[in-house]
Design a protein around this motif. Structure first.
Motif, PDB file in Angstrom:
ATOM      1  N   THR A  22      21.766  48.850  36.360  1.00  0.00           N
ATOM      2  CA  THR A  22      22.662  48.154  37.304  1.00  0.00           C
ATOM      3  C   THR A  22      23.600  49.137  37.968  1.00  0.00           C
ATOM      4  OG1 THR A  22      22.645  46.365  35.712  1.00  0.00           O
ATOM      5  CG2 THR A  22      24.222  46.164  37.514  1.00  0.00           C
ATOM      6  N   ILE A  23      24.247  49.999  37.143  1.00  0.00           N
ATOM      7  CA  ILE A  23      25.226  50.940  37.711  1.00  0.00           C
ATOM      8  C   ILE A  23      24.534  51.900  38.673  1.00  0.00           C
ATOM      9  CG2 ILE A  23      26.787  52.857  37.161  1.00  0.00           C
ATOM     10  CD1 ILE A  23      27.493  51.260  34.579  1.00  0.00           C
ATOM     11  N   GLN A  26      23.901  50.212  41.898  1.00  0.00           N
ATOM     12  CA  GLN A  26      25.099  50.054  42.714  1.00  0.00           C
ATOM     13  C   GLN A  26      25.488  51.378  43.377  1.00  0.00           C
ATOM     14  OE1 GLN A  26      27.762  48.420  39.866  1.00  0.00           O
ATOM     15  NE2 GLN A  26      27.161  46.311  40.300  1.00  0.00           N
ATOM     16  N   GLN A  30      25.441  52.599  47.546  1.00  0.00           N
ATOM     17  CA  GLN A  30      26.593  53.109  48.284  1.00  0.00           C
ATOM     18  C   GLN A  30      26.407  54.555  48.719  1.00  0.00           C
ATOM     19  OE1 GLN A  30      30.036  52.478  45.928  1.00  0.00           O
ATOM     20  NE2 GLN A  30      29.990  50.278  46.174  1.00  0.00           N
ATOM     21  N   GLY A 334      26.921  49.375  52.049  1.00  0.00           N
ATOM     22  CA  GLY A 334      27.889  49.088  50.980  1.00  0.00           C
ATOM     23  C   GLY A 334      29.208  49.814  51.156  1.00  0.00           C
ATOM     24  N   LEU A 339      35.181  46.364  49.025  1.00  0.00           N
ATOM     25  CA  LEU A 339      34.157  46.137  48.000  1.00  0.00           C
ATOM     26  C   LEU A 339      34.317  47.195  46.911  1.00  0.00           C
ATOM     27  CD1 LEU A 339      31.499  44.752  47.020  1.00  0.00           C
ATOM     28  CD2 LEU A 339      30.285  46.508  48.320  1.00  0.00           C
ATOM     29  N   GLN A 341      33.622  48.229  42.838  1.00  0.00           N
ATOM     30  CA  GLN A 341      32.920  47.899  41.588  1.00  0.00           C
ATOM     31  C   GLN A 341      33.940  48.022  40.449  1.00  0.00           C
ATOM     32  OE1 GLN A 341      30.098  46.648  41.800  1.00  0.00           O
ATOM     33  NE2 GLN A 341      29.580  47.269  43.886  1.00  0.00           N
ATOM     34  N   PRO A 342      34.110  46.931  39.677  1.00  0.00           N
ATOM     35  CA  PRO A 342      35.118  46.972  38.603  1.00  0.00           C
ATOM     36  C   PRO A 342      34.817  48.063  37.580  1.00  0.00           C
ATOM     37  CG  PRO A 342      34.194  44.758  38.889  1.00  0.00           C
ATOM     38  CD  PRO A 342      33.379  45.675  39.726  1.00  0.00           C
ATOM     39  N   LYS A 343      35.882  48.639  37.036  1.00  0.00           N
ATOM     40  CA  LYS A 343      35.702  49.641  35.951  1.00  0.00           C
ATOM     41  C   LYS A 343      35.224  48.883  34.718  1.00  0.00           C
ATOM     42  CE  LYS A 343      38.795  53.352  37.197  1.00  0.00           C
ATOM     43  NZ  LYS A 343      39.368  52.880  38.474  1.00  0.00           N
ATOM     44  N   GLN A 344      34.228  49.423  34.029  1.00  0.00           N
ATOM     45  CA  GLN A 344      33.666  48.704  32.856  1.00  0.00           C
ATOM     46  C   GLN A 344      34.495  49.009  31.616  1.00  0.00           C
ATOM     47  OE1 GLN A 344      31.233  46.543  33.139  1.00  0.00           O
ATOM     48  NE2 GLN A 344      31.038  46.932  35.325  1.00  0.00           N
TER      49      GLN A 344
END
Ligand code: GLU
Length: 344
Positions: A22-23, A26, A30, A334, A339, A341-344
Motif C-alpha cells: 500500500t505504502i 501511494q 505521487q 497525486g 492530500l 498520507q497520514p503518518k502510521q
C-alpha cells in the motif's frame, strides 16, 4: 482449538506485506516521473479533446473570431523540463491571466503592504468588472485579479509615463515566459474601441483617490496588457516560474523574489477563477488564474506550472476544457497539496 505456533507470524507477515504494498503504491502514485507526467497529459488530452461545451467570449469582438478548436496543454517542472500535448503554438491574448504578473511586479517593487493598502487583496465576491464592488467599498478592497484592482495595479506600475509603464509590463511578462512576448494588435484595437466600462471603473477609482496614474492612460495600458499574445507553453513557463520561487526554471533567470511569489499565490488561490474561485480550489487545491482568451495556468509550488489554452468558456468565464484537464492531471499525479498520507 489449540493455536498453532505458526498462526501469528503468518498473520504478521501478511499484514507487513499488505502495508508495504500500500505504502509503495501511494509513493509511486505521487512520483513525478517523466512517464507519469507525459501519460497524465496524454490521457487528459484524449479524455477531453471531443468535449463541445462552452463558448468563446464575444464581449470583446475579436475574441469571437478565435478558433475554438485550439487545444494545447503544457507542463514545465521546477527543474526546467517541458512536457506538452496538442497545440502549444497557437497564440491567444493573455487577458486576465496578465493580472497575476502585473500584481507580482508591483509587489516586488513596492512591497506587499503597499498593495494591501493601495489596492486590497480580499476577493470582492462580485463579477470581475463590477462597478458596484467599487462603489460599495469606496474604492477599497478591490483586488488586483479583477478589473478595478487590475487597472489600479497597472496604474501603480513603475515608470514615469505611459510608455515606460507599458515597457515594464511587457518586460515582466516576457521574463516570466522566458522569451520576448508581443502585442496582439487586432485584440488590442478591438477592446480599446469598446472599453468604456473599464474606463468608467478607472474614473470612479480616481474619484475615490485609488487610481495612481491618469485613468484614461491607465486603462489603455491595462488593455494592452490583456492583449499580450501567449501560447500554452508560455503560460506553463510563467506558472513554473511562480512554482520555482520566482526564478524561471528554463532560462534560470531571477524574475521576482520568493517573498513576492509567497504573496502572489494566495491571491490567485482566493480570486483566480472569477466567481468560481472557491469551486476551483475545492477541486484542485492549487492557485490558478484564468482569462477570457481561453488560457488557464496553475501553480503546484515547488513542483511545476501547468497551463491549457482552449477558448470556449463556461458561464463564469473560465475555459471548460482547461479546468477539466488541470484538475485531472493534478489528481492523476497525486499533487494536491491538501492530500496528505497520514503518518502510521
Ligand atoms: N481585458 C478583459 C476585460 O477587461 C479581461 C477580462 C478577463 O480576462 O477576465 O474585460
Amino acid at each position: 482449538m489449540k493455536k498453532s505456533i505458526f498462526t501469528i507470524p503468518w498473520r504478521m507477515i501478511t499484514t507487513i506485506l499488505i502495508l508495504t504494498l500500500t505504502i509503495s503504491f501511494q509513493l509511486k502514485a505521487q512520483t513525478l516521473t517523466k512517464e507519469n507526467i507525459q501519460k497524465a497529459l496524454d490521457d487528459a488530452y484524449n479524455k477531453f479533446k471531443d468535449l463541445q461545451e462552452g463558448k468563446n467570449a464575444d464581449y470583446i469582438k475579436e475574441l469571437a473570431n478565435v478558433d475554438p478548436n485550439i487545444f494545447g496543454i503544457a507542463l514545465v517542472t521546477t527543474d526546467g523540463q517541458v512536457y506538452t500535448k496538442g497545440d502549444i503554438t497557437s497564440m491567444v491574448s493573455i487577458q486576465s491571466v496578465s493580472k497575476v504578473f502585473t500584481m507580482a511586479k508591483d509587489i516586488e517593487d513596492l512591497g506587499p503592504q503597499a498593495i494591501q493598502d493601495k489596492i486590497g487583496v480580499d476577493a470582492t465576491g462580485m463579477r470581475f468588472n463590477s462597478i458596484v464592488a467599487v462603489e460599495l467599498q469606496k474604492g477599497k478592497e478591490i483586488n488586483p485579479l479583477v478589473n478595478p484592482g487590475a487597472i489600479a495595479a497597472s496604474s501603480l506600475m513603475a515608470g514615469a509615463d505611459s510608455a515606460a509603464k507599458w515597457k515594464n509590463i511587457l518586460d515582466i511578462h516576457s521574463a516570466f515566459a522566458g522569451r520576448q512576448l508581443s502585442l496582439n494588435w487586432p485584440v488590442y484595437v478591438s477592446e480599446a474601441g469598446d472599453n468604456l466600462r473599464n474606463q468608467a471603473i478607472a474614473h470612479l477609482l480616481y474619484a475615490y483617490g485609488r487610481m495612481y496614474f491618469d485613468p484614461v492612460q491607465a486603462t489603455d495600458i491595462y488593455t494592452k496588457q490583456c492583449a499580450i499574445n501567449v501560447n500554452a507553453q508560455d503560460l506553463a513557463e510563467m506558472a513554473a516560474t511562480l512554482a520555482n520561487g520566482g526564478v524561471n526554471p528554463v532560462t534560470k533567470k531571477k524574475v521576482v523574489s520568493p517573498q513576492t511569489v509567497m504573496y502572489t499565490l494566495p491571491v490567485m488561490a482566493t480570486a483566480g477563477l472569477y466567481d468560481d474561485s472557491g469551486i476551483w480550489l475545492f477541486n484542485s487545491g492549487i492557485p490558478a488564474k484564468s482569462g477570457v482568451g481561453g488560457g488557464l495556468l496553475a501553480v503546484c509550488p515547488g513542483k511545476f506550472g501547468i497551463a491549457v489554452v482552449s477558448p470556449p468558456l463556461d458561464a463564469a468565464g473560465n475555459s471548460v476544457k482547461a479546468q477539466k484537464v488541470i484538475q485531472y492531471v493534478i489528481q492523476q499525479l497525486g499533487v494536491n497539496p491538501y492530500l496528505v498520507q497520514p503518518k502510521q
